[in-house]
Structure formats: C-alpha cells, structure tokens
Design a protein around this motif. Structure first.
Motif, PDB file in Angstrom:
ATOM      1  N   SER B  41      36.561  34.773  44.785  1.00  0.00           N
ATOM      2  CA  SER B  41      35.371  35.073  44.001  1.00  0.00           C
ATOM      3  C   SER B  41      35.388  36.506  43.476  1.00  0.00           C
ATOM      4  N   THR B  44      37.793  37.948  38.343  1.00  0.00           N
ATOM      5  CA  THR B  44      37.253  37.325  37.141  1.00  0.00           C
ATOM      6  C   THR B  44      38.413  37.012  36.199  1.00  0.00           C
ATOM      7  N   ASP B  46      38.400  37.364  33.152  1.00  0.00           N
ATOM      8  CA  ASP B  46      38.518  38.503  32.236  1.00  0.00           C
ATOM      9  C   ASP B  46      39.469  39.548  32.805  1.00  0.00           C
ATOM     10  N   LYS B  66      39.625  27.859  36.679  1.00  0.00           N
ATOM     11  CA  LYS B  66      39.944  28.865  37.689  1.00  0.00           C
ATOM     12  C   LYS B  66      40.634  28.241  38.910  1.00  0.00           C
TER      13      LYS B  66
END
Lengths: 216, 216
Positions: B41, B44, B46, B66
């Motif tokens: 978690s 990201t 990005d 993901k």
DNA sequence: GTCTATAAAAGGATAGAC
DNA sequence: GTCTATCCTTTTATAGAC
C-alpha cells in the motif's frame, strides 16, 4: 503520532472501571479484532466506531490518531499472549519431560490464530511502527526463550545436560520446533498442523536434542 | 485481478529483447525496488512510472492492475533468490562439511536485505495475494529444505547418519539455524548478525546435530 | 460523549491528444 | 507508447449541533 499510554488497567474488573475506561477498553477490543482480520491499512476508523458505537471524536480523544490506536492494540494483544507462557514451570523436571511440556505449550501459543495474525500484522508494519515490533518481540519470543533458557542453565548446573550456552540452546530448540509450521501458517498455506504432525516434529526434535546435549 | 503471465523471459539478454520487453522489465525492476522498500500500500503507480518513465497506460496494458504488477514482481524476486540455492551441491561430502556449507549459503541468502524485504512483503499480503505467498514458499524455503533433505537421504543410505526422516531433519536444521535471526531482522531489531554471531549459532547447531544424528 | 456533515488529500483507474 | 488531465472512490481528520 501522539501515543496515549494509559493501557495498564485492562486487568481490572469491569466494576472497577469508570464509564470512560470501559469505553476505551471496548474500542481497543473491537479495533484489535479488526486489525487482526484486515491488517493496518484494511481497517478504517469508521469501521471501528460502527462496531463499538459512539463517535469518532471519542476515538481521537483517547488515542490521538490511527497509529496511537494501533500501538494500544499491540500492547493489549502482547499481554494476552504472554500470560500462558509465564505459567510454565520447567526447573526441577527431567529433560524429556521439560522439553515435551515446552513443545506442547509453545505449539498452542505460537500457532493460535490470534498469535499468528498479530505476528503477521507486526511484521507487516515493522517499518511504520518500530515500537510495536519491539513490544511484540519482547513479549512473545523473548519470554519463550528465557523460560527454556532458565531450565537449560539449571540442567547444566545439576549435570543433566552437558555445558553449553543455555540461551543459544533455547533458541535453537524452539525455532527447530515451530518455525516451519509458523511460516506456513503465516503464509496461509497451512490451516493448523494436525496433532500427528505436531507429534512427529516434536519427537524428532526432542530425539536430536536429547542425544545432542544430554550428559551421558 | 487480471494477471498477465508473461514473465518467463527475464533471463534473456538485453539484446534479445524487443523494446516492449525491455520496457516491461524496467517496470518490473523499478516496481520491485519500490515494493520492497515501502510495502504494497506504500507504493503508488505514479511513483513506479515516475521512476521508470513512460505512461501509466503502458503499465496497465502490461499488468492489468496493481495486483497484476505485484504478482509479476514476486515471481521475479523469487527466481532471483532461488538461483544461488540451486548451485549448492552436498551429496558426497562428509557431514560436518555439508552442514557448514549449508549454513554459510543459507545465512547469506535468507538474511540478504532483499530476501528479508520480500519475506516481509509476502507475509503482509498473504491474505490479499495467496498466490504470491505460495510462489514465495515454493521458491525459498521449499528449495532449501529439499536440497538438504537430499543430502540426509543419501547420508543415511551410506551410513553416515542414523536412519530417520530426511525432510524432517532438514527443516529442523535450517529452522534452528536461521529462524531467530530472521525474525529479528524482519522486525527491524537487528540489522544483520555479525560473523561472530553467525559462527556461534552455526557451531552450536552443528554440534547438537552431529551428536544427534551421526552414526556412531 | 454522540451524531451528522464535511474538509482535505491521496491514489487507482481511465480518457483524449499526439 | 507517451504525456497530461481528470473522474471517482476511499479515508483520515475535524467541526458544528445537541
């Protein structure tokens, strides 16, 4: 992270508690279940509150933030786990009996679903919450090791076993016994070892250890 | 979760790869580093893209989502880890030498920072990603156990050690050797054991084992 | 203390232009 | 394939009314 460290009173009876303390305990208990089930990021504070009732305001007042709540539940769970371990008395008993009693107790404690879930949780969050990791380590493995190490120390003094580092032996014995089961349970590949699996592991480990360290 | 299973070509050289394959490899490599550092978690998409360049579109085209990317990096890392273990040849060597060589190799592999980080990652996500847990277990511990178990099987056939279940012994030996270090490293309480600590653990474990199973 | 509402931010997933 | 922009959901954290 503001940690509110006032969780040393969960052993008092309900009647000794004020309403605030009961509320606090209820939040910790509910949050503990949720964290064990879903992991740190899987738990929302809304979920905690919707289970225990009340307002998020109260939660923030008691615990500061999510990390504070997490620290509180780890402390709580660690004390739960340690209790049965402190009751184990080994000194004075013959080698095979002491090792057998140790094996039974530690299988039960270390492979209990809540212990495994806490283990998984603490390992996962070790980077984010190093204090929790420390608390867990001092509670579960350290207490275990010390208990058996005391026995080995005594046993070598009275000549039951050969001289040798009791701490080292204690770690080796307990790890040999439990690590494989533990990992498989943590990974979700094994629900819980059967009694037969436990007995086989225990017998083989004790056999090696008896030959390995018993005074001839 | 759409898993795109096309990661069997990372052993081909760069010159054999198409531009797409190189891109894919670059994404996997960058994502692996990030996941190992920050957990599932904590990463990201990005961040992955900003490190490797390119567009998120490409990432979604290759990995679906993901979870797909996560599966790919676990496969990748597991193969990395297993490689040195498969090179260890034990059969034919005397008992003390075989156990010593095993200890050295496994300390190096299991306590390497990347192995520990993967271990932590996979345990943390075992519930969300059971396939990754399975992959990890089949790679690291199972390969280890099998290698030493083969040696014990041979050793009992030629009379170096007493009869006994080779798999059981293999697990007991490796767990006794590494579990304590492993847990302390996973919890961030120990950076890496010193050579002296490793030697003490190794010598004590081997001593117990030699007396425990060597044919007299 | 409780309930409802909401500010504020993050991040997964998608779309358009090139 | 790339780059930028954005939708949409989730979630932490706070605020106001009672």
């Amino acid at each position: 992270m503001t940690v509110h460290d006032r969780d040393n009173n969960h052993l008092t009876t309900n009647s000794d508690m004020t309403a605030q303390e009961r509320k606090r305990e209820a939040i910790v208990a509910a949050a503990a279940d949720l964290f064990l089930d879903s992991g740190y990021s899987g738990v929302t504070l809304d979920a905690v509150i919707s289970r225990v009732g009340g307002s998020k305001r109260t939660l923030y007042a008691y615990f500061g933030d999510k990390d504070g709540l997490f620290a509180a539940i780890v402390n709580r769970l660690c004390e739960e786990i340690v209790t049965p371990l402190t009751r184990l008395v080994l000194v004075g008993r013959p080698l095979r009996e002491a090792l057998g009693a140790t094996a039974q107790t530690f299988f039960d404690v270390l492979l209990a679903p809540r212990t495994l879930a806490l283990h998984r949780l603490v390992v996962a969050e070790a980077t984010r919450a190093p204090e929790a990791a420390r608390t867990f380590f001092l509670a579960a493995p350290t207490t275990s090791y010390r208990c058996l190490a005391e026995y080995f120390k005594w046993a070598s003094e009275v000549g039951i076993v050969t001289p040798g580092d009791p701490q080292q032996r204690s770690r080796i014995f307990l790890d040999a016994l439990t690590a494989d089961f533990q990992l498989r349970c943590l990974l979700g590949l094994l629900d819980s070892p059967t009694q037969m699996e436990r007995d086989e592991r225990m017998n083989e480990t004790i056999a090696i250890f008896m030959k390995g360290i018993a005074a001839s």
